[in-house]
Design an enzyme around this catalytic site. Structure first.
Site, short mmCIF file in Angstrom:
data_model
loop_
_atom_site.label_atom_id
_atom_site.label_comp_id
_atom_site.label_asym_id
_atom_site.label_seq_id
_atom_site.Cartn_x
_atom_site.Cartn_y
_atom_site.Cartn_z
N ASP A 23 0.82 -1.22 0.03
CA ASP A 23 -0.01 0.04 -0.02
C ASP A 23 0.85 1.30 0.11
O ASP A 23 2.00 1.18 0.65
CB ASP A 23 -0.81 -0.17 1.06
CG ASP A 23 -2.04 1.01 1.09
OD1 ASP A 23 -2.31 1.38 0.07
OD2 ASP A 23 -2.82 1.04 1.90
N SER A 68 -6.72 -6.09 -5.94
CA SER A 68 -8.07 -6.67 -5.32
C SER A 68 -9.24 -6.51 -6.31
O SER A 68 -9.44 -5.80 -7.06
CB SER A 68 -8.38 -5.89 -4.02
OG SER A 68 -9.24 -4.78 -4.06
N ASN A 71 -10.71 -3.19 -6.33
CA ASN A 71 -10.00 -2.25 -7.19
C ASN A 71 -10.46 -1.86 -8.52
O ASN A 71 -10.04 -0.87 -9.10
CB ASN A 71 -8.63 -2.73 -7.09
CG ASN A 71 -7.74 -2.53 -5.87
OD1 ASN A 71 -6.57 -3.28 -5.72
ND2 ASN A 71 -8.06 -1.81 -4.99
#
Length: 257
Positions: A23, A68, A71
């Protein structure tokens, strides 16, 4: 039935399996007043540094949360840029990963990716399948709830077909149907970027994993930060629901056996 990976132990200096949420790419770019895609490119270099570290330390499995299932809801231009970066990375890096003995796998729902990208993913898996120095699993279009639901659906289909009785379903059987079933559960989970949550990543697999969070943004993640995580991990006692006294007793039994 407990798996061998869930026996209580004192943490080894080097975990067998590390899982990472990478991240902070976007914030890294924004702080430099650059487009977010520049942050993702810098993040790709951090992936290479992390692979180097794992190979040097003897880590046997590394799982990275690249994209993900949620996303897909990001701005379309960012999604498009990520897909191009992903495609170029596969074209550029797979030969080098093959040379270094890294086995590449992908977990997640591939159906939403364009055909050329799906083909590259399958090709990367085929060309590195025999490698054993490090298993690199890339979670792409992946969600932990989705993973558990898919495993439950597969078991339900087996029951409906008469291949399985409902009373045969237990934790071990469900564990055999989720992603990464043939690998030890992650020993250490790392999240960069300052947030302290697991964000639908490996929900089943992280049940007894040691969690470690850092403010470091992913493009700045390097061997020094990773060593900090390993040093912290090595000082932890993994009890798996037992007490410290029980762990000490088991250690004594093992040493005297």
């Amino acid at each position: 039935m407990a798996s061998p990976a869930m026996h209580p132990v004192l943490s080894a200096a080097v975990p067998r399996h590390i899982a990472i949420i990478m991240d902070g790419n976007g914030r890294w770019a924004q702080r430099r007043r650059r487009p977010r895609v520049i942050g993702h490119r810098a993040g790709a270099r951090a992936v290479n540094r992390t692979i180097d570290f794992c190979l040097e330390k003897g880590v046997s499995a590394l799982t990275l949360f690249a994209f993900s299932s949620e996303n897909w809801g990001r701005p379309q231009d960012e999604v498009d840029a990520l897909m191009k970066l992903f495609l170029h990375a596969l074209d550029r890096e797979v030969e080098e990963l093959q040379r270094r003995g890294v086995q590449v796998r992908f977990i997640g729902d591939r159906s939403r990716f364009a055909a050329p990208l799906r083909d590259r993913m399958a090709g990367a898996e085929r060309s590195t399948a025999a490698n054993s120095r490090l298993v690199l699993s890339i979670a792409a279009s992946y969600g932990g709830r989705q993973d558990i639901a898919s495993a439950a659906r597969a078991l339900a289909e087996d029951v409906a077909a008469g291949r399985l009785q409902p009373e045969q379903i237990d934790e071990a059987l469900l564990s055999s149907r989720v992603a990464l079933a043939d690998l030890p559960a992650p020993d250490l989970f790392i999240r960069t970027g300052g947030d302290t949550r697991i964000s639908n990543f490996l929900l089943w697999q992280l049940a007894y994993t040691e969690l470690w969070f850092t403010e470091t943004l992913w493009p700045e993640f390097d061997a020094g930060v990773l060593q900090q995580a390993l040093d912290d991990y090595a000082g932890r006692e993994r009890r798996f629901g037992l007490t410290s006294a029980q762990i000490a007793d088991k250690a004594t039994e093992s040493s005297s056996a």
